[in-house]
Design a protein around this motif. Structure first.
Motif, PDB file in Angstrom:
ATOM      1  N   GLN A  94      91.881  59.647  21.869  1.00 35.21           N
ATOM      2  CA  GLN A  94      90.617  59.677  21.151  1.00 35.21           C
ATOM      3  C   GLN A  94      90.176  61.114  20.848  1.00 35.21           C
ATOM      4  N   PHE A  95      89.421  61.274  19.743  1.00 27.16           N
ATOM      5  CA  PHE A  95      88.811  62.559  19.441  1.00 27.16           C
ATOM      6  C   PHE A  95      87.470  62.644  20.163  1.00 27.16           C
ATOM      7  N   VAL A  96      87.217  63.776  20.816  1.00 28.97           N
ATOM      8  CA  VAL A  96      86.017  63.989  21.611  1.00 28.97           C
ATOM      9  C   VAL A  96      85.258  65.190  21.044  1.00 28.97           C
ATOM     10  N   GLU A  97      83.949  65.038  20.812  1.00 30.92           N
ATOM     11  CA  GLU A  97      83.159  66.161  20.321  1.00 30.92           C
ATOM     12  C   GLU A  97      82.982  67.186  21.441  1.00 30.92           C
ATOM     13  N   VAL A  98      83.335  68.444  21.135  1.00 30.03           N
ATOM     14  CA  VAL A  98      83.239  69.511  22.135  1.00 30.03           C
ATOM     15  C   VAL A  98      82.184  70.552  21.782  1.00 30.03           C
ATOM     16  N   GLY A  99      81.555  70.420  20.617  1.00 33.03           N
ATOM     17  CA  GLY A  99      80.494  71.350  20.231  1.00 33.03           C
ATOM     18  C   GLY A  99      80.049  71.117  18.805  1.00 33.03           C
ATOM     19  N   ASN A 100      78.860  71.655  18.465  1.00 33.96           N
ATOM     20  CA  ASN A 100      78.335  71.492  17.111  1.00 33.96           C
ATOM     21  C   ASN A 100      77.314  72.569  16.810  1.00 33.96           C
ATOM     22  N   GLY A 101      76.912  72.642  15.553  1.00 39.18           N
ATOM     23  CA  GLY A 101      75.895  73.588  15.112  1.00 39.18           C
ATOM     24  C   GLY A 101      75.406  73.232  13.718  1.00 39.18           C
ATOM     25  N   SER A 102      74.213  73.680  13.385  1.00 32.39           N
ATOM     26  CA  SER A 102      73.599  73.358  12.091  1.00 32.39           C
ATOM     27  C   SER A 102      74.087  74.291  10.992  1.00 32.39           C
ATOM     28  N   PHE A 103      74.077  73.777   9.750  1.00 30.11           N
ATOM     29  CA  PHE A 103      74.389  74.607   8.587  1.00 30.11           C
ATOM     30  C   PHE A 103      73.498  74.210   7.433  1.00 30.11           C
ATOM     31  N   GLY A 104      73.437  75.087   6.425  1.00 32.28           N
ATOM     32  CA  GLY A 104      72.578  74.851   5.271  1.00 32.28           C
ATOM     33  C   GLY A 104      73.311  75.075   3.971  1.00 32.28           C
ATOM     34  N   THR A 105      72.588  75.584   2.966  1.00 30.38           N
ATOM     35  CA  THR A 105      73.158  75.741   1.636  1.00 30.38           C
ATOM     36  C   THR A 105      73.836  77.091   1.423  1.00 30.38           C
ATOM     37  N   THR A 106      73.720  77.985   2.377  1.00 28.34           N
ATOM     38  CA  THR A 106      74.461  79.245   2.318  1.00 28.34           C
ATOM     39  C   THR A 106      75.493  79.234   3.443  1.00 28.34           C
ATOM     40  N   PRO A 107      76.605  79.932   3.272  1.00 28.00           N
ATOM     41  CA  PRO A 107      77.637  79.916   4.303  1.00 28.00           C
ATOM     42  C   PRO A 107      77.068  80.268   5.682  1.00 28.00           C
ATOM     43  N   THR A 108      77.303  79.390   6.631  1.00 29.34           N
ATOM     44  CA  THR A 108      76.788  79.518   7.982  1.00 29.34           C
ATOM     45  C   THR A 108      77.961  79.497   8.951  1.00 29.34           C
ATOM     46  N   THR A 109      77.946  80.388   9.930  1.00 32.94           N
ATOM     47  CA  THR A 109      78.998  80.430  10.933  1.00 32.94           C
ATOM     48  C   THR A 109      78.546  79.704  12.183  1.00 32.94           C
ATOM     49  N   VAL A 110      79.288  78.680  12.550  1.00 29.83           N
ATOM     50  CA  VAL A 110      79.044  77.923  13.777  1.00 29.83           C
ATOM     51  C   VAL A 110      80.084  78.374  14.789  1.00 29.83           C
ATOM     52  N   MET A 111      79.622  78.850  15.944  1.00 19.50           N
ATOM     53  CA  MET A 111      80.531  79.328  16.986  1.00 19.50           C
ATOM     54  C   MET A 111      80.400  78.441  18.221  1.00 19.50           C
ATOM     55  N   ILE A 112      81.542  78.077  18.775  1.00 17.25           N
ATOM     56  CA  ILE A 112      81.591  77.247  19.975  1.00 17.25           C
ATOM     57  C   ILE A 112      82.547  77.943  20.941  1.00 17.25           C
ATOM     58  N   ALA A 113      82.056  78.324  22.107  1.00 11.81           N
ATOM     59  CA  ALA A 113      82.864  79.091  23.062  1.00 11.81           C
ATOM     60  C   ALA A 113      83.047  78.300  24.354  1.00 11.81           C
ATOM     61  N   GLY A 114      84.059  78.697  25.119  1.00 11.46           N
ATOM     62  CA  GLY A 114      84.274  78.132  26.444  1.00 11.46           C
ATOM     63  C   GLY A 114      84.739  76.698  26.460  1.00 11.46           C
ATOM     64  N   ILE A 115      85.525  76.291  25.462  1.00  8.07           N
ATOM     65  CA  ILE A 115      86.042  74.915  25.422  1.00  8.07           C
ATOM     66  C   ILE A 115      87.281  74.873  26.328  1.00  8.07           C
ATOM     67  N   PRO A 116      87.268  74.074  27.395  1.00  8.52           N
ATOM     68  CA  PRO A 116      88.440  74.024  28.272  1.00  8.52           C
ATOM     69  C   PRO A 116      89.616  73.344  27.576  1.00  8.52           C
ATOM     70  N   PHE A 117      90.824  73.905  27.760  1.00  7.23           N
ATOM     71  CA  PHE A 117      92.017  73.283  27.181  1.00  7.23           C
ATOM     72  C   PHE A 117      92.178  71.863  27.709  1.00  7.23           C
ATOM     73  N   GLY A 118      92.091  71.704  29.025  1.00  2.80           N
ATOM     74  CA  GLY A 118      92.172  70.388  29.658  1.00  2.80           C
ATOM     75  C   GLY A 118      93.187  69.469  29.009  1.00  2.80           C
ATOM     76  N   ASN A 119      92.754  68.297  28.608  1.00  5.66           N
ATOM     77  CA  ASN A 119      93.634  67.305  27.979  1.00  5.66           C
ATOM     78  C   ASN A 119      93.739  67.482  26.473  1.00  5.66           C
ATOM     79  N   TYR A 120      93.206  68.579  25.917  1.00  2.00           N
ATOM     80  CA  TYR A 120      93.210  68.784  24.469  1.00  2.00           C
ATOM     81  C   TYR A 120      94.478  69.472  23.973  1.00  2.00           C
ATOM     82  N   ARG A 121      95.280  69.983  24.882  1.00  2.00           N
ATOM     83  CA  ARG A 121      96.541  70.631  24.502  1.00  2.00           C
ATOM     84  C   ARG A 121      97.678  69.769  25.019  1.00  2.00           C
ATOM     85  N   ARG A 122      98.538  69.330  24.101  1.00  2.00           N
ATOM     86  CA  ARG A 122      99.696  68.533  24.480  1.00  2.00           C
ATOM     87  C   ARG A 122     100.720  69.426  25.179  1.00  2.00           C
ATOM     88  N   GLY A 123     101.678  68.850  25.851  1.00  2.00           N
ATOM     89  CA  GLY A 123     102.675  69.611  26.590  1.00  2.00           C
ATOM     90  C   GLY A 123     103.438  70.619  25.755  1.00  2.00           C
TER      91      GLY A 123
END
Length: 157
Positions: A95-124
């Motif tokens: 399954q896909f799991v949400e690990v972070g989010n951020g708001s954006f508008g009509t001008t280019p917006t940078t959403v940064m998400i830090a500290g996401i653990p690899f855990g089960n998200y990286r295959r062997g």
């Protein structure tokens, strides 16, 4: 510590009708972007509830690190703005799991998400699968709503 040892392998769209553009690298420094539009008014309330975007395959050879950082640059043509969501595939459940989010508008917006653990998200073998979703609720027809992505960057930390 080595950063940016994650590279793009493939990009496809999901839950969207128009897939336009060419994000050539994890960071589109040459002004290339990807544009997607929603499929339809899913709940038929006269508003678009766009929950589509990109599915991105990534590969890494960094197995000594434990966390990811994500940078997404996104904008829409709707004055209501939206929410950018990063989902990663959990390989133990599929399954896909949400690990972070951020708001954006009509001008280019940078959403940064830090500290996401690899855990089960990286295959062997180092494969990571991400979905970058741009949720927008706006009046009008699907063909008039556009969500643009011109930066999708994952690095190891």
């Amino acid at each position: 510590r080595t950063l940016n040892r994650i590279w793009l392998t493939d990009v496809i769209n999901f839950q969207s009708r128009v897939f336009d553009g060419s994000l050539r690298h994890l960071v589109a420094i040459d002004s290339h972007s990807i544009r997607v539009t929603p499929v339809d008014d899913t709940d038929r309330n006269g508003f678009l509830n766009f929950q589509g975007g990109l599915q991105i395959g990534l590969q890494t050879d960094q197995f000594g690190t434990t966390a990811l950082q994500a940078t997404i640059r996104v904008w829409t043509n709707q004055s209501t703005g939206g929410t950018a969501r990063l989902l990663l595939r959990n390989w133990s459940t599929g399954q896909f799991v949400e690990v972070g989010n951020g708001s954006f508008g009509t001008t280019p917006t940078t959403v940064m998400i830090a500290g996401i653990p690899f855990g089960n998200y990286r295959r062997g073998d180092g494969r990571i699968e991400a979905r970058i979703r741009g949720d927008v609720t706006a009046p009008g027809f699907a063909s008039r709503t556009i969500v643009n992505f011109d930066q999708v960057r994952l690095t190891s930390s």
